[in-house]
Design an enzyme around this catalytic site. Structure first.
Site, short mmCIF file in Angstrom:
data_model
loop_
_atom_site.label_atom_id
_atom_site.label_comp_id
_atom_site.label_asym_id
_atom_site.label_seq_id
_atom_site.Cartn_x
_atom_site.Cartn_y
_atom_site.Cartn_z
N CYS A 175 9.39 -9.27 -14.95
CA CYS A 175 10.18 -8.05 -15.13
C CYS A 175 11.49 -8.32 -15.86
O CYS A 175 12.01 -7.45 -16.57
CB CYS A 175 10.48 -7.40 -13.77
SG CYS A 175 9.08 -6.55 -13.01
N ASP B 6 -8.12 -0.24 -0.11
CA ASP B 6 -7.00 0.62 0.26
C ASP B 6 -7.24 1.42 1.55
O ASP B 6 -6.62 2.46 1.75
CB ASP B 6 -6.68 1.58 -0.90
CG ASP B 6 -5.32 2.23 -0.75
OD1 ASP B 6 -4.44 1.64 -0.12
OD2 ASP B 6 -5.15 3.36 -1.26
N CYS C 144 10.13 8.98 -1.88
CA CYS C 144 9.13 8.85 -2.95
C CYS C 144 8.27 10.12 -3.01
O CYS C 144 7.72 10.57 -2.00
CB CYS C 144 8.25 7.63 -2.67
SG CYS C 144 6.87 7.45 -3.82
N CYS D 128 7.40 6.17 -12.36
CA CYS D 128 7.75 4.74 -12.43
C CYS D 128 6.65 3.93 -13.10
O CYS D 128 6.94 2.97 -13.83
CB CYS D 128 8.08 4.20 -11.04
SG CYS D 128 6.69 4.15 -9.87
N CYS E 74 12.78 7.07 -11.62
CA CYS E 74 12.47 7.76 -10.37
C CYS E 74 13.32 9.02 -10.20
O CYS E 74 14.55 8.95 -10.19
CB CYS E 74 12.69 6.82 -9.18
SG CYS E 74 12.30 7.60 -7.59
N CYS F 217 6.81 1.72 -17.29
CA CYS F 217 6.70 0.27 -17.42
C CYS F 217 6.35 -0.15 -18.85
O CYS F 217 5.32 0.25 -19.39
CB CYS F 217 5.64 -0.27 -16.46
SG CYS F 217 5.48 -2.08 -16.52
N CYS G 25 11.48 1.33 -14.61
CA CYS G 25 10.81 2.04 -13.52
C CYS G 25 11.82 2.58 -12.51
O CYS G 25 11.67 3.69 -12.00
CB CYS G 25 9.79 1.13 -12.83
SG CYS G 25 10.49 -0.38 -12.11
#
Length: 342
Positions: A186, A132, A212, A242, A196, A246, A192
């Protein structure tokens, strides 16, 4: 190479990863177009590095042309408790699960390096490890390698471990057998998207980072738009809504390393608002929170105070209305206005 691949997977699991799969650097041909559309729409906000490094992020093969294989790994950080429970406690700060303990960059990278050294010992080769911090499309590579699929919230989801996982990559000159890509599971679910708080998803599989809360609390510099401040609640670093929504998390596995948990907890907003630079650095040493600095952190805390509805916190906000940092002072005045109006 099949035997080496099998031993590699076994070794990765011994190291603490929950999954290990392999793909080719060229297995993500869809990334350049998706990335270009994301940037052209302005969804990247202030993250100029996404636009500046599109050539590399869009084409892993360009990052290191000698690489023949990409080993993709997932490391679980599944929370021990419901991460959304603190959202109903307005005097407390909500910190994203991944930032509760030690910095994952350090932990995952050390694990990746150990695995990479082992691989070199088995079959001399060149390797590069990424966690990352480089222009690598980890989620797309993860799907290409079969770790999981990019869900409607754009994060990687697995039927084996849900979506609470860090991703790491080992690029190598070895030509390892590739795994089959994972397909989307999905279906018609939109849990999800509906979870939000700020409506950051223009549609399934599309994220507008400018709305976000993770982006706003971590990447965004300066004051946050007035329209969004009230929707941030008491989330001061990241957002898990989110991810927590799930349904595939029913298969989530225990965190690989207990150092991911327990460090930050749910501290009082009043306490955090009083941190100066030195106290902030000392408190969050070794934490990913440290990288945003005291000013952005306290700005976020003040938004949470303004959203608390607790008049007892008005004096805390009032003490920061003349803060040297303009965004902090602005947030303090906004919080004061919200609380005194109530």
């Amino acid at each position: 190479m099949d035997d080496l691949k099998d031993r590699l997977v076994s070794r990765a699991l011994e190291e603490g990863f929950v999954a290990c799969r392999v793909c080719r650097p060229s297995d993500v041909p869809e990334v350049p177009e998706r990335l270009s559309a994301f940037v052209e729409a302005g969804y990247h906000g202030q993250m100029a590095w996404m636009a500046d490094r599109m050539a590399w992020r869009g084409n892993p093969a360009a990052l290191w042309p000698e690489a023949r294989s990409v080993i993709m790994l997932a490391e679980s950080y599944t929370p021990e408790h419901d991460p959304t429970a603190v959202l109903d406690v307005p005097q407390k700060a909500a910190v994203s699960v991944y930032a509760q303990g030690r910095d994952y960059h350090d932990i995952v990278k050390r694990r990746l390096k150990r695995l990479a050294r082992w691989l070199i010992e088995q079959d001399p080769c060149e390797v590069k490890v990424f966690v990352d911090t480089a222009p690598v499309p980890e989620k797309a590579l993860g799907q290409a390698a079969g770790l999981g699929w990019q869900g409607k919230h754009t994060n990687l989801v697995s039927r084996d471990w849900g979506n609470w996982a860090f991703l790491g990559a080992i690029f190598t000159t070895l030509d390892l057998p590739a795994d089959a890509a994972e397909r989307d599971h999905c279906g018609s679910c939109r849990s999800c998207l509906d979870a939000c708080p700020t409506g950051a998803f223009p549609g399934p599989y599309r994220l507008d980072a400018r709305r976000c809360i993770s982006y706003l609390t971590i990447e965004h510099k300066g004051p946050v738009d007035l329209e969004l401040r009230g929707k941030m609640g008491n989330r001061i670093y990241g957002c898990d809504d989110c991810l927590a929504a799930c349904p595939w998390n029913k298969f989530a596995v225990e965190a690989s390393d207990m150092r991911y948990h327990g460090g930050v907890g749910t501290p009082d907003l009043a306490e955090l608002a009083g941190l100066d630079d030195a106290a902030f650095r000392a408190r969050f040493s070794g934490s990913p929170i440290k990288r945003i600095g005291r000013d952005r952190f306290v700005r976020n805390v003040l938004y949470a105070i303004g959203n608390s509805g607790l008049s007892t916190l008005a004096s805390v906000a009032g003490s920061l209305t003349d803060d040297p940092d303009p965004a902090v002072a602005d947030a303090a005045r906004w919080a004061m206005g919200r609380l005194t109006a109530k």
